[in-house]
Write an enzyme that holds these catalytic residues in place. Structure first.
Site: not given
Length: 334
Positions: A234, A232, A176, A155
């Site tokens: 979220w 992907r 991510d 993140d």
């Protein structure tokens, strides 16, 4: 005076900051505040300089950060718009700390205000690979970053809310590491995955087809040490487009993942257009991703997608310190 040299450097770097500016303030004049750990500036810490800006500020404020390593967590509050935070070069102007946990509390730098500009800074969260550790959170509208380096592991960049522009930035992470629900254009950026197994570059959070949000990567370069997905979902209606971008063999052939929820295959919008490199081969891409035509991709290829022509602003040419206005022309003459 040393200040004249600093302003000349800004002008030489003006290629990183351009386009029309908002009419809300006079964009040619800025209040100059200098941060210098040696004691020669107005403040020794970046947060102290931000705290000195009045609430509901209506003038451009240019906070010049002298080279050095600043070990502090920084917040630009929502009631302090029109701030520019600028170093001379990302390699020598470093904001660093280590923290983990909640993605809204762990960021080393949090931008909550509108009309923010970040220039030539390194922003890093050194916590490591054992948890969520945000380096930069951007939750204000109309934020732009030029020549910045942003690094963590999971993140890294919480590209949360608002319209944002990233130009010539370096963004590093593994899981991510570009995430959130902003409407953002990444132009000529270097995206580096440090995942040693299966990482994911994006986790875009668009939740509804009515939301005009999503990420576009235009003319970027991806590198990686292991393998990674392009993204992907979220959010159910996650939207990401890669165009004219170099993709290495580190990009997995399937390209995208539904994060264990097949229903998102029909709602996520994952597009690719004229990318190149060994990882750009779409022969084995998931069938629900899109190979975009020139007509389909055209809305994503300009700054109009973030309304940028109305708010991206050039570097000021006049700077105020106390009651003095310093004018700098394009040729460097005062």
């Amino acid at each position: 005076m040393k200040i004249y040299g600093y302003l000349l450097i800004i002008l030489f770097q003006i290629v990183y900051g351009f386009i029309m500016a908002t009419d809300a303030v006079n964009t040619s004049i800025a209040i100059l505040i200098k941060v210098d750990q040696s004691g020669e500036g107005d403040y020794g810490k970046i947060q102290d300089a931000i705290d000195a800006v009045p609430s509901n500020n209506s003038e451009l404020v240019f906070i010049w950060v002298e080279s050095g390593t600043y070990r502090e967590k920084i917040v630009v509050p929502a009631d302090k718009p029109f701030i520019t935070l600028s170093g001379t070069h990302a390699s020598n102007t470093v904001i660093t700390w280590n923290d983990d946990g909640d993605i809204y509390e762990s960021p080393i730098v949090s931008i909550l205000a509108s009309d923010f500009v970040g220039r030539f800074l390194t922003i890093q969260n050194t916590f490591g690979s054992s948890g969520k550790a945000v380096a930069l959170r951007v939750s204000g509208d109309r934020a732009a970053f030029y020549g910045c380096s942003i690094s963590s592991y999971q993140d890294t960049l919480l590209d949360d809310l608002g319209r944002h522009y990233y130009s010539n930035c370096y963004i590093e992470g593994a899981t991510d590491f570009i995430c959130g629900n902003a409407a953002s254009l990444y132009e000529r950026c270097h995206i580096h995955s440090v995942s040693e197994s299966i990482g994911a570059i994006t986790a875009q959070q668009r939740e509804s087809p009515s939301e005009d949000t999503g990420y576009t990567f235009l003319g970027c370069k991806i590198t990686g040490v292991g393998t990674a997905l392009l993204g992907r979902p979220w959010g159910t209606y996650s939207r990401v487009v890669f165009a004219l971008t170099y993709m290495p063999s580190a990009i997995l052939p399937q390209g995208w993942d539904d994060w264990g929820d097949q229903s998102k295959q029909s709602t996520a919008y994952y597009g690719e257009y004229k990318n190149y490199g060994p990882g750009a081969n779409r022969a084995k891409r998931v069938r629900w991703s899109r190979s975009l035509s020139s007509d389909e991709v055209s809305p994503f290829l300009t700054k109009d997608m973030i309304g940028g022509r109305g708010w991206l602003r050039p570097v000021p040419t006049h700077f105020k310190r106390a009651s003095t206005i310093i004018s700098v022309n394009a040729d460097g003459n005062k």
